[in-house]
Scaffold this active site. Structure first.
Site, short mmCIF file in Angstrom:
data_model
loop_
_atom_site.label_atom_id
_atom_site.label_comp_id
_atom_site.label_asym_id
_atom_site.label_seq_id
_atom_site.Cartn_x
_atom_site.Cartn_y
_atom_site.Cartn_z
N ASN A 1 0.81 -1.12 0.04
CA ASN A 1 0.06 -0.03 -0.03
C ASN A 1 0.71 1.02 0.14
O ASN A 1 0.28 2.29 0.13
CB ASN A 1 -0.97 -0.10 1.13
CG ASN A 1 -0.17 -0.20 2.51
OD1 ASN A 1 0.72 -0.41 2.60
ND2 ASN A 1 -0.95 0.18 3.46
N CYS A 2 2.09 1.23 -0.11
CA CYS A 2 3.18 2.33 -0.08
C CYS A 2 2.90 2.99 -1.62
O CYS A 2 2.92 2.09 -2.55
CB CYS A 2 4.50 1.94 -0.03
SG CYS A 2 5.76 2.87 -0.08
N ASP A 3 2.82 4.39 -1.72
CA ASP A 3 2.69 4.99 -2.96
C ASP A 3 4.02 4.79 -3.88
O ASP A 3 3.89 4.69 -4.94
CB ASP A 3 2.59 6.42 -2.48
CG ASP A 3 1.10 6.83 -2.09
OD1 ASP A 3 0.13 5.93 -2.35
OD2 ASP A 3 0.77 7.93 -1.39
#
Length: 116
Positions: free
Chosen positions: A9-11
């Site tokens: 879920n890290c950009d």
């Protein structure tokens, strides 16, 4: 096979994975949240790129450390933190088939790395 380490879920991870997919580059994704990272691998990375490069000083986990912890960080304490809390490792960590380690995502660096 190329390996990519990080959290889904890290950009920055999303950008890196999209770039790889858009360029038709197959890779194996290793999710820190589910699989962690083992000490041998982490030490190998630190030996090749330096623990300072691996330590994510911009993230929430870094900000949660006490000022004393941040002021006194060294290789041993940094590696201990990374083993304990893998989300403090800068993302992504990409390992090419020839063993090159690329930490973080830069479109320029990925282009240079894969379009030789």
């Amino acid at each position: 096979m190329i390996e990519v380490y990080g959290i889904p879920n890290c950009d920055t991870m999303k950008k890196a994975r999209k770039w790889l997919s858009d360029h038709g580059i197959d890779y194996l994704f290793h999710d820190y949240k589910k699989e962690g990272v083992d000490e041998t691998r982490l030490r190998e990375w630190a030996d090749k790129v330096g623990w300072e490069i691996l330590l994510n000083r911009r993230g929430m986990m870094w900000r949660k450390l006490t000022q004393e912890q941040r002021d006194n960080i060294d290789e041993a304490s940094a590696l201990g933190l990374m083993l304990e809390t893998s989300s403090i490792i800068k993302r992504p960590v990409l390992i090419t088939e020839d063993g090159h380690i690329e930490v973080g995502f830069s479109e320029k660096n990925y282009t240079e790395l894969f379009e030789k």
